[in-house]
Design a protein around this motif. Structure first.
Motif, short mmCIF file in Angstrom:
data_model
loop_
_atom_site.label_atom_id
_atom_site.label_comp_id
_atom_site.label_asym_id
_atom_site.label_seq_id
_atom_site.Cartn_x
_atom_site.Cartn_y
_atom_site.Cartn_z
N PRO A 29 1.61 -7.09 11.79
CA PRO A 29 0.51 -6.60 10.94
C PRO A 29 -0.55 -7.65 10.57
CG PRO A 29 2.45 -6.96 9.60
CD PRO A 29 2.85 -7.24 11.02
N ASP A 76 -11.51 2.71 11.27
CA ASP A 76 -11.06 3.53 10.13
C ASP A 76 -9.55 3.64 10.06
OD1 ASP A 76 -13.73 3.98 9.55
OD2 ASP A 76 -13.78 5.91 10.58
N GLU A 77 -8.88 3.49 11.18
CA GLU A 77 -7.43 3.71 11.26
C GLU A 77 -6.61 2.44 11.09
OE1 GLU A 77 -7.01 5.36 15.15
OE2 GLU A 77 -8.58 6.84 14.81
N LEU A 78 -7.25 1.28 11.03
CA LEU A 78 -6.52 0.01 11.07
C LEU A 78 -5.97 -0.40 9.72
CD1 LEU A 78 -8.93 -1.96 13.40
CD2 LEU A 78 -6.85 -0.72 14.02
N LYS A 79 -4.77 -0.95 9.76
CA LYS A 79 -4.10 -1.47 8.58
C LYS A 79 -3.47 -2.81 8.94
CE LYS A 79 -4.43 2.35 6.00
NZ LYS A 79 -5.81 2.67 6.04
N ASN A 86 -1.94 -6.66 7.14
CA ASN A 86 -1.63 -7.42 5.93
C ASN A 86 -2.76 -8.39 5.64
OD1 ASN A 86 0.76 -6.07 5.78
ND2 ASN A 86 2.04 -7.81 6.34
N ILE A 146 -12.08 -2.86 6.10
CA ILE A 146 -10.70 -2.49 6.44
C ILE A 146 -9.82 -2.53 5.19
CG2 ILE A 146 -8.67 -3.25 7.76
CD1 ILE A 146 -10.54 -3.92 10.03
N CYS A 166 -8.48 -5.57 3.63
CA CYS A 166 -7.39 -6.54 3.67
C CYS A 166 -7.93 -7.93 3.38
CB CYS A 166 -6.68 -6.51 5.02
SG CYS A 166 -7.63 -7.11 6.41
#
Length: 183
Positions: free
Chosen positions: A36, A112-115, A117, A167, A169
């Motif tokens: 991540p 838009d879909e990214l995650k 850490n 995003i 993060c």
């Protein structure tokens, strides 16, 4: 020595050998990893011509035409990291012209879909700078600098300044070994 569009093609071919999901868009190249963290570098340099003459002196490589360490050093490091760690990778175009590729990336639906850490950009001169811009995340800054390998420094702007807030993060720009940026 490659112009950024030729480099983008080579990087895309290389990433396809390590990742199932590689997406190329106008201004960017992205590979989705399983770890991540997203590693970021830009493919352009300020130099208009490829280096023709190289000088290696006192452990440093230079050229009258510039060697493009900003940010080819970042790309080199990322390609070595992904040999052992399946981080996501984002290579961007035209950072030196105002983070053009970063703007195009955040305006594409894939972002838009990214995650993650956190994001690590490798686009900083020297050997121990950690630039957090306006990250305003003391826990993340402590996590990066606690061992003393990285020292918090100031910087003006880079691609993560555009991407990380969108995003959602934390992000840091780390030194990647070049000196005398833009010369």
């Amino acid at each position: 020595r490659l112009p950024q569009m030729n480099l983008k093609k080579k990087l895309q071919e290389h990433l396809k050998t390590h990742y199932r999901g590689v997406t190329s868009g106008d201004g960017w190249l992205f590979a989705q990893g399983t770890f991540p963290v997203c590693l970021v570098a830009h493919m352009d340099t300020v130099h208009k011509e490829a280096p023709k003459q190289f000088v290696y002196e006192k452990g440093k490589l230079s050229s009258p035409q510039g060697i493009g360490g900003d940010d080819r050093c970042g790309i080199y490091i990322i390609l070595n990291i992904i040999k052992r760690h399946n981080c996501s990778v984002l290579f961007l175009e035209d950072e030196e012209n105002g983070c053009v590729g970063a703007e195009k990336f955040i305006n594409h639906p894939i972002s838009d879909e990214l995650k993650f850490n956190y994001m690590i950009e490798l686009d900083r001169k020297g050997k121990d700078d950690a630039v957090f811009y306006e990250c305003d995340n003391p826990e993340f800054e402590e996590f990066i600098t606690k061992d003393g390998d990285w020292v918090t420094d100031l910087g003006s702007f880079s691609d993560i300044c555009t991407i990380a807030p969108e995003i959602g993060c934390a992000a840091v720009n780390l030194s990647c070994g070049y000196y005398n940026a833009h010369t």
